[in-house]
Design an enzyme around this catalytic site. Structure first.
Site, PDB file in Angstrom:
ATOM      1  N   ARG A 132       7.192  18.048 -11.945  1.00 58.30           N
ATOM      2  CA  ARG A 132       6.445  18.346 -13.177  1.00 58.30           C
ATOM      3  C   ARG A 132       5.139  17.560 -13.291  1.00 58.30           C
ATOM      4  O   ARG A 132       4.981  16.713 -14.172  1.00 58.30           O
ATOM      5  CB  ARG A 132       7.314  18.079 -14.407  1.00 58.30           C
ATOM      6  CG  ARG A 132       8.409  19.074 -14.544  1.00 58.30           C
ATOM      7  CD  ARG A 132       9.213  18.872 -15.783  1.00 58.30           C
ATOM      8  NE  ARG A 132       8.718  19.627 -16.908  1.00 58.30           N
ATOM      9  CZ  ARG A 132       9.340  19.687 -18.070  1.00 58.30           C
ATOM     10  NH1 ARG A 132      10.455  19.034 -18.251  1.00 58.30           N
ATOM     11  NH2 ARG A 132       8.856  20.400 -19.053  1.00 58.30           N
ATOM     12  N   ARG A 177       8.107  13.748 -21.686  1.00 59.99           N
ATOM     13  CA  ARG A 177       6.896  14.131 -20.944  1.00 59.99           C
ATOM     14  C   ARG A 177       5.854  14.796 -21.829  1.00 59.99           C
ATOM     15  O   ARG A 177       4.659  14.722 -21.551  1.00 59.99           O
ATOM     16  CB  ARG A 177       7.280  15.114 -19.832  1.00 59.99           C
ATOM     17  CG  ARG A 177       8.251  14.562 -18.835  1.00 59.99           C
ATOM     18  CD  ARG A 177       8.539  15.603 -17.801  1.00 59.99           C
ATOM     19  NE  ARG A 177       7.308  16.256 -17.390  1.00 59.99           N
ATOM     20  CZ  ARG A 177       6.413  15.741 -16.569  1.00 59.99           C
ATOM     21  NH1 ARG A 177       6.627  14.573 -16.025  1.00 59.99           N
ATOM     22  NH2 ARG A 177       5.307  16.398 -16.276  1.00 59.99           N
ATOM     23  N   LYS A 235      11.432  22.904 -31.465  1.00 62.20           N
ATOM     24  CA  LYS A 235      10.967  21.608 -30.943  1.00 62.20           C
ATOM     25  C   LYS A 235       9.632  21.765 -30.204  1.00 62.20           C
ATOM     26  O   LYS A 235       8.696  21.004 -30.428  1.00 62.20           O
ATOM     27  CB  LYS A 235      12.016  21.029 -29.980  1.00 62.20           C
ATOM     28  CG  LYS A 235      11.511  19.866 -29.152  1.00 62.20           C
ATOM     29  CD  LYS A 235      12.562  19.335 -28.206  1.00 62.20           C
ATOM     30  CE  LYS A 235      12.595  19.965 -26.846  1.00 62.20           C
ATOM     31  NZ  LYS A 235      11.472  19.630 -25.949  1.00 62.20           N
ATOM     32  N   VAL A 263      10.487  28.849 -12.205  1.00 66.48           N
ATOM     33  CA  VAL A 263       9.517  28.028 -12.961  1.00 66.48           C
ATOM     34  C   VAL A 263       9.557  26.567 -12.491  1.00 66.48           C
ATOM     35  O   VAL A 263       8.521  25.955 -12.260  1.00 66.48           O
ATOM     36  CB  VAL A 263       9.767  28.146 -14.479  1.00 66.48           C
ATOM     37  CG1 VAL A 263       8.786  27.257 -15.253  1.00 66.48           C
ATOM     38  CG2 VAL A 263       9.643  29.591 -14.942  1.00 66.48           C
ATOM     39  N   ARG A 323      17.778  15.277 -27.983  1.00 63.81           N
ATOM     40  CA  ARG A 323      16.328  15.452 -27.871  1.00 63.81           C
ATOM     41  C   ARG A 323      15.904  16.820 -28.395  1.00 63.81           C
ATOM     42  O   ARG A 323      14.763  16.990 -28.819  1.00 63.81           O
ATOM     43  CB  ARG A 323      15.901  15.350 -26.399  1.00 63.81           C
ATOM     44  CG  ARG A 323      15.959  13.959 -25.837  1.00 63.81           C
ATOM     45  CD  ARG A 323      15.298  13.910 -24.464  1.00 63.81           C
ATOM     46  NE  ARG A 323      14.106  14.737 -24.474  1.00 63.81           N
ATOM     47  CZ  ARG A 323      13.732  15.529 -23.483  1.00 63.81           C
ATOM     48  NH1 ARG A 323      14.426  15.581 -22.376  1.00 63.81           N
ATOM     49  NH2 ARG A 323      12.639  16.248 -23.575  1.00 63.81           N
TER      50      ARG A 323
HETATM   51  C1  UD1 Z   1       7.139  23.509 -21.397  1.00 61.60           C
HETATM   52  C2  UD1 Z   1       8.324  23.276 -22.296  1.00 61.60           C
HETATM   53  C3  UD1 Z   1       9.607  23.259 -21.481  1.00 61.60           C
HETATM   54  C4  UD1 Z   1       9.717  24.548 -20.670  1.00 61.60           C
HETATM   55  C5  UD1 Z   1       8.452  24.790 -19.866  1.00 61.60           C
HETATM   56  C6  UD1 Z   1       8.443  26.149 -19.167  1.00 61.60           C
HETATM   57  C7  UD1 Z   1       7.371  21.920 -24.055  1.00 61.60           C
HETATM   58  C8  UD1 Z   1       7.297  20.588 -24.712  1.00 61.60           C
HETATM   59  N1  UD1 Z   1       8.142  21.994 -22.951  1.00 61.60           N
HETATM   60  O1  UD1 Z   1       7.085  22.429 -20.465  1.00 61.60           O
HETATM   61  O2  UD1 Z   1      10.705  23.152 -22.378  1.00 61.60           O
HETATM   62  O3  UD1 Z   1      10.808  24.446 -19.784  1.00 61.60           O
HETATM   63  O4  UD1 Z   1       7.292  24.746 -20.715  1.00 61.60           O
HETATM   64  O5  UD1 Z   1       8.625  27.172 -20.083  1.00 61.60           O
HETATM   65  O6  UD1 Z   1       6.790  22.875 -24.511  1.00 61.60           O
HETATM   66  N2  UD1 Z   1       2.764  22.542 -13.498  1.00 61.60           N
HETATM   67  C9  UD1 Z   1       1.957  21.994 -12.540  1.00 61.60           C
HETATM   68  N3  UD1 Z   1       0.911  21.202 -12.938  1.00 61.60           N
HETATM   69  C10 UD1 Z   1       0.645  20.960 -14.257  1.00 61.60           C
HETATM   70  C11 UD1 Z   1       1.471  21.554 -15.225  1.00 61.60           C
HETATM   71  C12 UD1 Z   1       2.528  22.341 -14.829  1.00 61.60           C
HETATM   72  O7  UD1 Z   1       2.171  22.195 -11.338  1.00 61.60           O
HETATM   73  O8  UD1 Z   1      -0.316  20.253 -14.555  1.00 61.60           O
HETATM   74  C13 UD1 Z   1       3.911  23.404 -13.088  1.00 61.60           C
HETATM   75  C14 UD1 Z   1       5.265  22.782 -13.486  1.00 61.60           C
HETATM   76  O9  UD1 Z   1       5.715  21.857 -12.533  1.00 61.60           O
HETATM   77  C15 UD1 Z   1       6.131  24.038 -13.554  1.00 61.60           C
HETATM   78  C16 UD1 Z   1       5.161  25.093 -14.094  1.00 61.60           C
HETATM   79  O10 UD1 Z   1       3.858  24.593 -13.852  1.00 61.60           O
HETATM   80  O11 UD1 Z   1       6.566  24.400 -12.279  1.00 61.60           O
HETATM   81  C17 UD1 Z   1       5.287  25.394 -15.572  1.00 61.60           C
HETATM   82  O12 UD1 Z   1       5.360  24.168 -16.276  1.00 61.60           O
HETATM   83  P1  UD1 Z   1       4.767  23.999 -17.748  1.00 61.60           P
HETATM   84  O13 UD1 Z   1       4.614  25.342 -18.386  1.00 61.60           O
HETATM   85  O14 UD1 Z   1       3.586  23.118 -17.684  1.00 61.60           O
HETATM   86  O15 UD1 Z   1       5.948  23.207 -18.465  1.00 61.60           O
HETATM   87  P2  UD1 Z   1       5.770  22.177 -19.613  1.00 61.60           P
HETATM   88  O16 UD1 Z   1       4.577  22.551 -20.414  1.00 61.60           O
HETATM   89  O17 UD1 Z   1       5.880  20.787 -19.090  1.00 61.60           O
END
Ligand code: UD1
Length: 418
Positions: free
Chosen positions: A121, A92, A22, A326, A397
């Site tokens: 997030r 998201r 996914k 994370v 999902r």
């Molecule tokens: C992606 C995955 C999700 C997985 C996550 C971590 C997809 C569609 N989803 O989510 O399934 O659980 O990676 O492996 O690929 N953060 C910030 N600011 C930002 C972006 C992220 O503070 O602009 C923080 C988040 O809150 C979190 C950390 O960074 O604590 C990692 O998040 P991120 O890797 O961005 O997760 P997603 O890409 O949303």
């Protein structure tokens, strides 16, 4: 609203084939915005999140059709650049549309994703990187309005390695003027899969899979032909289910290299794990040893398998410490597991799990995608009666044909109207 009913207590036996990932399929579909032509994507799973991104992109004027097992995406004519709140709020990852829309059309209007069950997030890192590339943005009635007169390459250092952030900026940078260097970027296999697809379209990208990715902007791209990688989280969920039910399961069509952190932990818990490049065999232990885990970005233990591993540790012999580093609020499954007799204490981002001899069946409520998988696993080993997992739409999902796949392994579960 559907629920899944499970009569637990049967060891899983047999073979199961995993679906396409996914989290790799979503960015590859978004990347089809980058240039016109008929993009051909294979191994796209049939999931709610996939239909959500297709629905949003259809609003842009993008056409989708299936040719056998190939999803053909035609993005010749875009007539709208707006991803509406009612769809974005359910997924998201819709933020992934921002980078490619800006790269091709220089404008986008995307509803700002709100909070979600597993924490705040934010998307600030996506936006900060886009600003550095010459994008002007303002927030208006809950929407990010973004525009640029031309994407510029930039040096970007992410404060936290963000998976969709790295993907978004990689897509934004492929046709930008000059070179973009992404430091502290995410190393997840899904990022590498997207880079592979983009290279196939003519992009100049190197360093994916390391923490520095270099993207040299190119003038033109051509339509993609790409096969999405297998889903490592689905694979891991079946591996844990096999070990937990004390069964013997071969998982086929997966990539064992993407699951080394889980293989080590299952091994430490007493399971017998053997693997080739594209299959993994798991035999559950007679006595499950307790094991500590700490979630980390890849290649560490994936946060998307934390809830499932916690369900496993609920019936281990001894104490296990589970640390979530994370996301800040990813223990919402704990209170549901407790309803099934689990002994878990939470302290901040740590959960101390004291194994109990058996979980007991109970009605429980799914709260997010991976939490629902952990409740299904708990239900598969629970004793005395039926476990009912409510709000199962979360599961749809991210898991393709999950009940059928478990039934083929000998489990007794079915879907009912709640
Ligand atoms: C992606 C995955 C999700 C997985 C996550 C971590 C997809 C569609 N989803 O989510 O399934 O659980 O990676 O492996 O690929 N953060 C910030 N600011 C930002 C972006 C992220 O503070 O602009 C923080 C988040 O809150 C979190 C950390 O960074 O604590 C990692 O998040 P991120 O890797 O961005 O997760 P997603 O890409 O949303």
């Amino acid at each position: 609203m559907d629920k899944i009913v499970i009569e637990g207590g049967r060891p899983l036996k047999g073979a199961v084939k995993v679906s396409g990932a996914k989290n790799a399929a979503l960015p590859t579909i978004a990347a089809c915005i980058l240039c016109s032509g008929a993009h051909r994507l294979t191994n796209i799973p049939q999931l709610k999140d996939i239909s959500t991104i297709k629905k949003i992109m259809s609003k842009f004027g993008i056409l989708f059709h299936d040719e056998g097992d190939v999803l053909v995406v035609n993005s010749d004519n875009l007539t709208c650049y707006e991803a509406p709140y009612d769809l974005v709020k359910t997924m998201r990852a819709s933020i992934l549309l921002l980078g490619p829309l800006l790269a091709r059309y220089g404008k986008a209007k995307i509803s700002l994703p709100g909070g979600c069950a597993i924490g705040a997030r934010p998307v600030n890192l996506h936006l900060k990187a886009l600003a550095a590339m010459g994008v002007d943005m303002f927030l208006d009635h809950g929407y990010i309005n973004a525009g640029t007169s031309g994407m510029q390459g930039a040096n970007i250092s992410f404060d936290i390695p963000t998976v969709t952030g790295t993907e978004n900026i990689m897509m934004a940078a492929v046709t930008a003027k000059g070179t973009t260097v992404l430091k502290n970027s995410a190393k997840e296999p899904e990022v590498m899969d997207l880079a592979d697809m983009l290279r196939g379209m003519g992009a100049d990208i190197e360093g994916d899979g390391t923490d520095t990715i270099i993207i040299r902007g190119v003038k033109e791209l051509e339509a993609a032909r790409h096969t999405v990688i297998p889903d490592r989280i689905e694979t891991g969920t079946f591996m844990i289910a096999a070990a937990m039910s004390k069964g013997e399961v071969k998982i086929e069509g997966c990539r064992s290299a993407h699951l080394q952190a889980l293989i080590e932990k299952l091994d430490a818990a007493g399971a017998r794990v053997s693997f080739s490049d594209d299959s993994i065999f798991v035999k559950g232990p007679d006595v499950i040893e307790s094991v500590d885990i700490k979630t980390r970005p890849f290649p560490g233990f994936p946060t998307d398998l934390q809830a499932q591993f916690m369900a496993f540790m609920c019936i281990a012999d001894g104490w296990s410490m589970i640390r979530e580093t994370v996301f800040e609020n990813r223990f919402i499954h704990v209170s549901e597991l407790q309803r099934m007799g689990a002994n878990i204490e939470i302290n901040g981002n740590q959960a101390l799990v004291k194994g109990v001899p058996h979980l007991l069946s109970a009605p429980v409520m799914a709260t997010d995608l991976r939490a629902s998988a952990s409740l299904i696993l708990a239900g598969l080993v629970a004793e005395s009666g039926r476990t009912e997992v409510h709000r199962i739409y979360h599961l749809d999902r991210g898991y393709e044909n999950m009940e059928e796949k478990f039934r083929n392994l000998g489990a007794n579960l079915w879907r009912e109207k709640a």
